[in-house]
Design an enzyme around this catalytic site. Structure first.
Site, mmCIF file in Angstrom:
data_model
loop_
_atom_site.group_PDB
_atom_site.id
_atom_site.type_symbol
_atom_site.label_atom_id
_atom_site.label_comp_id
_atom_site.label_asym_id
_atom_site.label_seq_id
_atom_site.Cartn_x
_atom_site.Cartn_y
_atom_site.Cartn_z
ATOM 1 N N ARG A 102 0.748 -1.333 0.559
ATOM 2 C CA ARG A 102 0.088 -0.068 0.065
ATOM 3 C C ARG A 102 0.175 1.249 0.108
ATOM 4 N NH1 ARG A 102 -4.533 2.030 4.166
ATOM 5 N NH2 ARG A 102 -5.758 0.408 1.813
ATOM 6 N N HIS A 129 -7.263 0.660 -6.309
ATOM 7 C CA HIS A 129 -8.063 -0.492 -5.118
ATOM 8 C C HIS A 129 -8.709 -1.647 -5.659
ATOM 9 C CE1 HIS A 129 -7.939 -1.565 -1.421
ATOM 10 N NE2 HIS A 129 -9.083 -0.005 -0.250
ATOM 11 N N GLN A 132 -9.967 -4.409 -2.732
ATOM 12 C CA GLN A 132 -11.234 -3.591 -2.453
ATOM 13 C C GLN A 132 -12.637 -3.812 -3.495
ATOM 14 O OE1 GLN A 132 -12.391 -1.339 0.807
ATOM 15 N NE2 GLN A 132 -14.183 -2.537 -0.341
ATOM 16 N N ASP A 219 -17.052 7.847 -1.191
ATOM 17 C CA ASP A 219 -15.693 7.604 -0.709
ATOM 18 C C ASP A 219 -15.195 8.241 -0.113
ATOM 19 O OD1 ASP A 219 -12.868 5.791 0.311
ATOM 20 O OD2 ASP A 219 -12.936 6.487 -1.752
ATOM 21 N N CYS A 259 -16.704 1.548 1.312
ATOM 22 C CA CYS A 259 -14.731 1.277 1.366
ATOM 23 C C CYS A 259 -14.599 0.832 3.229
ATOM 24 C CB CYS A 259 -13.743 1.255 0.806
ATOM 25 S SG CYS A 259 -13.518 2.861 0.742
ATOM 26 N N ARG A 287 -13.840 -8.400 2.219
ATOM 27 C CA ARG A 287 -12.362 -8.324 2.038
ATOM 28 C C ARG A 287 -11.365 -9.868 2.092
ATOM 29 N NH1 ARG A 287 -10.247 -2.810 1.463
ATOM 30 N NH2 ARG A 287 -8.288 -4.249 0.997
HETATM 31 N N1 NVA Z 1 -10.275 6.845 -1.526
HETATM 32 C C1 NVA Z 1 -9.949 6.002 -0.398
HETATM 33 C C2 NVA Z 1 -9.511 5.206 -0.214
HETATM 34 C C3 NVA Z 1 -9.484 3.963 1.137
HETATM 35 C C4 NVA Z 1 -9.675 2.787 1.795
HETATM 36 C C5 NVA Z 1 -8.362 6.694 0.047
HETATM 37 O O1 NVA Z 1 -7.245 6.485 -0.576
HETATM 38 O O2 NVA Z 1 -7.713 6.893 2.022
HETATM 39 N N1 CP Z 2 -11.109 -0.345 2.827
HETATM 40 C C1 CP Z 2 -10.043 -0.281 2.688
HETATM 41 O O1 CP Z 2 -9.098 0.275 2.515
HETATM 42 O O2 CP Z 2 -9.398 -0.032 4.329
HETATM 43 P P1 CP Z 2 -7.888 0.012 4.969
HETATM 44 O O3 CP Z 2 -7.800 1.588 4.728
HETATM 45 O O4 CP Z 2 -8.950 0.366 6.469
HETATM 46 O O5 CP Z 2 -7.631 -1.474 4.769
#
Ligand code: NVA
Ligand code: CP
Length: 300
Positions: A102, A129, A132, A219, A259, A287
């Protein structure tokens, strides 16, 4: 399938095959069956951003499959002090059977795959992502039976989630509509592709996007890494909210997915969130199953 870097790399058949395996693993787990399909395999998990779901579902997923997961925080790895990704990739390939990462830049994930010799899984970048959205697709099919003819609607920022949802929807033959403010559209290349390959609508009108939708998603207005833009984004995105009015425009039996983490009162109201909590927390659970399926496909 060699890696999961982005959904665009997967064919429709590969996506469906992951979802089928995810359904099977979920069924087995419900019946107390934990097949050790990845006995002795090791997954490194590099996190350059925070996570609840991704970290815990990958870690427990590997455990349930008989393997082992190592949490590798950016704060502790040499990569955080500037060691090149091409060296990190080659080193980790000597110890591990797979890497989940990540991070911010999609290029870092692609480079890890390019320079390493083991499967790489994208656990979120600024661009997409995919893990997800595999869970989202699984949840939609579970509740709706199939994808064909469904309309997916996304309200809000054209961010990583919007990009992956657009690809996931079109690849599974759903139509995709997004309502977003000017200047916050999804990736231009992906939109061009979506228009060519399927039914795609982009509008500034939330009602237009939500009209007759079967699935509504949203989101956060400010993603990880955009914390300093929070105030500006709150002003820009005001009105891009999943609320009662939006739900009236959608089909009566429309699902709502998120998500998570969610900001009640911003991109979604507390009422709509709670009314659809079963769907949203099934999505979070999925997930685990979807990622176990990905791990089996890549590491077995
Ligand atoms: N768009 C959000 C998704 C988190 C799972 C982010 O990138 O923070
Ligand atoms: N939806 C998601 O990826 O959650 P986290 O940021 O908690 O991993």
């Amino acid at each position: 399938m060699k890696h999961l870097l982005k959904l665009m790399d997967l064919s429709r058949e590969e996506i469906l095959s992951v979802l089928n395996l995810a359904d099977q693993l979920k069924y087995e787990r419900k019946n107390g069956v934990f097949g050790e399909y990845l006995k002795g395999k090791k997954l490194g998990m590099i996190f350059q951003k925070s996570s609840t779901r991704t970290r815990v579902s990958f870690e427990t997923g590997m455990y349930e499959l008989g393997g082992y997961a190592l949490f590798l925080s950016n704060r502790d790895l040499q990569i955080g002090r500037g060691e090149p990704v091409e060296d990190t990739a080659r080193v980790l390939s000597r110890y591990l059977d797979g890497i989940m990462i990540r991070t911010f830049e999609q290029k870092e994930v692609e480079d890890l795959a390019k320079f390493g010799s083991i499967p790489v899984i994208n656990g979120l970048t600024d661009y997409c992502h995919p893990c997800q959205v595999l869970a989202d697709l699984m949840t939609i099919r579970e509740r709706k039976g199939s994808f064909k003819g469904l309309k997916m609607c996304f309200i809000g920022d054209g961010n990583n989630m919007a990009n992956s949802l657009m690809v996931g929807a079109i690849k599974t033959q759903m139509s995709f509509a997004i309502a977003c403010p000017k200047g916050y559209e999804p990736d231009g290349e992906l939109m061009k592709w979506a228009k060519k390959e399927g039914e795609f609508l982009m509008t500034e009108s939330v009602e237009e996007a939500a009209k007759d939708a079967d699935v509504i998603l949203t989101d956060v207005w400010a993603s990880m890494g955009q914390e300093e833009e929070k105030a500006k984004r709150e002003a820009v995105f005001k009105g891009y909210q999943v609320n009662e009015k939006i739900m009236k425009a959608a089909k009566k039996d429309a699902m709502v997915l998120h998500c998570l983490p969610a900001h009640r009162g911003e991109e979604i109201t507390a009422d709509v969130f709670e009314a659809h909590a079963d769907e949203i927390f099934d999505e979070a659970e999925n997930r685990l199953h979807a990622q176990k399926a990905v791990l089996c496909k890549l590491l077995k």
